[in-house]
Design a protein around this motif. Structure first.
Motif, PDB file in Angstrom:
ATOM      1  N   ALA A 248      -8.885   2.293   4.484  1.00 38.18           N
ATOM      2  CA  ALA A 248      -7.670   3.103   4.558  1.00 38.18           C
ATOM      3  C   ALA A 248      -6.453   2.204   4.683  1.00 38.18           C
ATOM      4  N   VAL A 249      -5.279   2.757   4.356  1.00 36.97           N
ATOM      5  CA  VAL A 249      -4.027   1.999   4.394  1.00 36.97           C
ATOM      6  C   VAL A 249      -3.010   2.732   5.255  1.00 36.97           C
ATOM      7  N   ALA A 250      -2.266   1.972   6.060  1.00 41.50           N
ATOM      8  CA  ALA A 250      -1.128   2.505   6.803  1.00 41.50           C
ATOM      9  C   ALA A 250      -0.037   1.447   6.823  1.00 41.50           C
ATOM     10  N   TYR A 251       1.146   1.844   7.295  1.00 45.73           N
ATOM     11  CA  TYR A 251       2.290   0.941   7.304  1.00 45.73           C
ATOM     12  C   TYR A 251       2.926   0.904   8.679  1.00 45.73           C
ATOM     13  N   ALA A 252       3.375  -0.281   9.067  1.00 43.48           N
ATOM     14  CA  ALA A 252       4.012  -0.445  10.367  1.00 43.48           C
ATOM     15  C   ALA A 252       5.456   0.033  10.356  1.00 43.48           C
ATOM     16  N   ASP A 253       6.056   0.105   9.180  1.00 42.03           N
ATOM     17  CA  ASP A 253       7.483   0.419   9.100  1.00 42.03           C
ATOM     18  C   ASP A 253       7.802   0.924   7.695  1.00 42.03           C
ATOM     19  N   VAL A 254       8.949   1.525   7.542  1.00 44.06           N
ATOM     20  CA  VAL A 254       9.586   1.891   6.265  1.00 44.06           C
ATOM     21  C   VAL A 254       8.938   3.088   5.565  1.00 44.06           C
ATOM     22  N   ARG A 255       7.595   3.071   5.355  1.00 38.50           N
ATOM     23  CA  ARG A 255       6.966   4.153   4.621  1.00 38.50           C
ATOM     24  C   ARG A 255       5.709   4.608   5.359  1.00 38.50           C
ATOM     25  N   GLY A 256       5.185   5.764   4.945  1.00 41.51           N
ATOM     26  CA  GLY A 256       3.968   6.285   5.545  1.00 41.51           C
ATOM     27  C   GLY A 256       2.796   6.138   4.603  1.00 41.51           C
ATOM     28  N   PRO A 257       1.604   6.435   5.123  1.00 43.06           N
ATOM     29  CA  PRO A 257       1.361   6.947   6.476  1.00 43.06           C
ATOM     30  C   PRO A 257       1.571   5.878   7.538  1.00 43.06           C
ATOM     31  N   THR A 258       2.052   6.322   8.701  1.00 47.48           N
ATOM     32  CA  THR A 258       2.192   5.415   9.825  1.00 47.48           C
ATOM     33  C   THR A 258       0.808   5.122  10.401  1.00 47.48           C
ATOM     34  N   VAL A 259       0.766   4.168  11.313  1.00 46.08           N
ATOM     35  CA  VAL A 259      -0.498   3.849  11.966  1.00 46.08           C
ATOM     36  C   VAL A 259      -1.039   5.084  12.681  1.00 46.08           C
ATOM     37  N   ALA A 260      -0.167   5.807  13.399  1.00 41.53           N
ATOM     38  CA  ALA A 260      -0.605   7.000  14.124  1.00 41.53           C
ATOM     39  C   ALA A 260      -1.130   8.070  13.171  1.00 41.53           C
ATOM     40  N   GLU A 261      -0.442   8.278  12.054  1.00 42.21           N
ATOM     41  CA  GLU A 261      -0.886   9.286  11.087  1.00 42.21           C
ATOM     42  C   GLU A 261      -2.244   8.932  10.508  1.00 42.21           C
TER      43      GLU A 261
ATOM     44  N   MET B 176     -18.294   1.397  11.473  1.00 41.82           N
ATOM     45  CA  MET B 176     -16.916   1.043  11.805  1.00 41.82           C
ATOM     46  C   MET B 176     -16.001   1.368  10.627  1.00 41.82           C
ATOM     47  N   THR B 177     -14.885   2.008  10.927  1.00 43.47           N
ATOM     48  CA  THR B 177     -13.874   2.314   9.926  1.00 43.47           C
ATOM     49  C   THR B 177     -12.885   1.153   9.836  1.00 43.47           C
ATOM     50  N   VAL B 178     -12.379   0.893   8.635  1.00 39.94           N
ATOM     51  CA  VAL B 178     -11.439  -0.215   8.430  1.00 39.94           C
ATOM     52  C   VAL B 178     -10.080   0.348   8.000  1.00 39.94           C
ATOM     53  N   LEU B 179      -9.035  -0.094   8.697  1.00 38.92           N
ATOM     54  CA  LEU B 179      -7.666   0.317   8.388  1.00 38.92           C
ATOM     55  C   LEU B 179      -6.829  -0.930   8.148  1.00 38.92           C
ATOM     56  N   LEU B 180      -6.299  -1.055   6.935  1.00 38.90           N
ATOM     57  CA  LEU B 180      -5.412  -2.157   6.569  1.00 38.90           C
ATOM     58  C   LEU B 180      -3.975  -1.717   6.829  1.00 38.90           C
ATOM     59  N   VAL B 181      -3.241  -2.477   7.611  1.00 44.40           N
ATOM     60  CA  VAL B 181      -1.861  -2.121   7.955  1.00 44.40           C
ATOM     61  C   VAL B 181      -0.918  -3.182   7.397  1.00 44.40           C
ATOM     62  N   ALA B 182       0.014  -2.742   6.561  1.00 42.90           N
ATOM     63  CA  ALA B 182       1.017  -3.624   5.971  1.00 42.90           C
ATOM     64  C   ALA B 182       2.390  -3.293   6.546  1.00 42.90           C
ATOM     65  N   HIS B 183       3.376  -4.124   6.211  1.00 40.81           N
ATOM     66  CA  HIS B 183       4.717  -3.916   6.745  1.00 40.81           C
ATOM     67  C   HIS B 183       5.328  -2.622   6.228  1.00 40.81           C
ATOM     68  N   GLY B 184       5.282  -2.414   4.929  1.00 37.11           N
ATOM     69  CA  GLY B 184       5.920  -1.256   4.321  1.00 37.11           C
ATOM     70  C   GLY B 184       7.126  -1.657   3.499  1.00 37.11           C
ATOM     71  N   THR B 185       7.313  -0.994   2.376  1.00 38.37           N
ATOM     72  CA  THR B 185       8.437  -1.272   1.482  1.00 38.37           C
ATOM     73  C   THR B 185       8.784  -0.013   0.712  1.00 38.37           C
ATOM     74  N   ARG B 186      10.046   0.088   0.321  1.00 43.83           N
ATOM     75  CA  ARG B 186      10.452   1.223  -0.512  1.00 43.83           C
ATOM     76  C   ARG B 186      10.118   0.989  -1.979  1.00 43.83           C
ATOM     77  N   HIS B 187       9.741  -0.241  -2.337  1.00 42.05           N
ATOM     78  CA  HIS B 187       9.377  -0.561  -3.709  1.00 42.05           C
ATOM     79  C   HIS B 187       7.992   0.008  -4.019  1.00 42.05           C
ATOM     80  N   LEU B 188       7.907   0.806  -5.058  1.00 43.06           N
ATOM     81  CA  LEU B 188       6.614   1.378  -5.426  1.00 43.06           C
ATOM     82  C   LEU B 188       5.630   0.284  -5.830  1.00 43.06           C
ATOM     83  N   THR B 189       6.132  -0.776  -6.465  1.00 40.27           N
ATOM     84  CA  THR B 189       5.243  -1.880  -6.839  1.00 40.27           C
ATOM     85  C   THR B 189       4.641  -2.520  -5.607  1.00 40.27           C
ATOM     86  N   GLY B 190       5.417  -2.624  -4.536  1.00 40.50           N
ATOM     87  CA  GLY B 190       4.899  -3.175  -3.291  1.00 40.50           C
ATOM     88  C   GLY B 190       3.791  -2.317  -2.715  1.00 40.50           C
ATOM     89  N   ALA B 191       3.970  -1.002  -2.749  1.00 40.89           N
ATOM     90  CA  ALA B 191       2.935  -0.093  -2.251  1.00 40.89           C
ATOM     91  C   ALA B 191       1.670  -0.186  -3.097  1.00 40.89           C
TER      92      ALA B 191
END
Length: 227
Positions: free
Chosen positions: A35-48, A1-16
């Motif tokens: 792996a990491v993806a973001y629901a909003d604001v920055r990529g990669p998106t969930v689809a990507e 099983m592959t694991v993908l962590l999805v966060a909200h997303g932020t333009r702050h580099l410290t947040g990323a």
């Protein structure tokens, strides 16, 4: 099983960087890449992210409340990517008692003192269930600190953090501490520092308790490499 962590997303580099730190902490506990993806604001998106990940996928929302992104947005992005059949979305963190050590440690690091009035500051949501989760966490923290812990919001809901800090001062508090019910630095965390409190705790970030709580949501059958 592959694991993908999805966060909200932020333009702050410290947040990323904080999200990546969390993902690394989860990976260390699971013994496999995350792996990491973001629901909003920055990529990669969930689809990507899903374009390059083999299934089945355990998608772990790194959210402190089960609001719009968790209930509606992320499932819609998974469906739009054509992966609804092999992606399982785990529960958000919510009012998990396992996160209390992270809240307490962040307050201690910021310099909270015995007798300080403490307010739990959350991002804010129009979703009643998400707001209820924040209030449940405040009650847990209040029992631990042996005093009431009101909830205030960085956006969307009321009272605003600055208004609650002012109310506590009018009620006689000599010092007010803000417990940040946020995962990563960003716009909302910046707002907490402008609210007039004496102590503002850092977001929970990569605290071991957060990584452990996220890892605990992943089913035991893991081991597939992240592509």
């Amino acid at each position: 099983m592959t694991v993908l962590l999805v966060a909200h997303g932020t333009r702050h580099l410290t947040g990323a960087r904080t999200v990546r730190e969390l993902a690394d902490g989860v990976a260390a506990r699971l013994g496999q890449p995350v792996a990491v993806a973001y629901a909003d604001v920055r990529g990669p998106t969930v689809a990507e992210a899903l374009e390059r990940l083999p299934g089945p996928v355990s998608l772990v929302p790194a959210f402190l409340a089960s609001g719009y992104h968790v209930r509606v947005d992320i499932p819609a992005q998974v469906a739009a990517a054509g992966r609804a059949a092999d992606v399982t979305i785990t529960p958000a963190l919510g009012a998990d008692a396992a996160l209390l050590p992270a809240l307490v440690d962040r307050l201690a690091e910021a310099g909270v003192r015995e007798g300080d009035a403490v307010v739990l500051a959350a991002a804010g949501s129009s979703d009643a269930g998400a707001r209820a989760e924040a209030h449940a966490m405040a009650r847990r923290l209040g029992r631990l600190l042996r005093g009431p812990v009101p909830v205030a919001w960085a956006a969307t809901a009321e009272p605003a953090v600055a208004d609650e800090v002012a109310r506590l001062r009018r009620a006689g508090a000599s010092r007010v501490a803000v417990a940040s019910w946020l995962l990563a630095p960003g716009l909302f965390a910046d707002r907490l520092h402008a609210a007039g409190a004496d102590v503002v705790a850092s977001p929970l970030g990569g605290h071991p308790a957060v990584a452990a709580a996220l890892a605990a949501r992943v089913p035991l059958r893991v081991g597939a490499a992240v592509g």
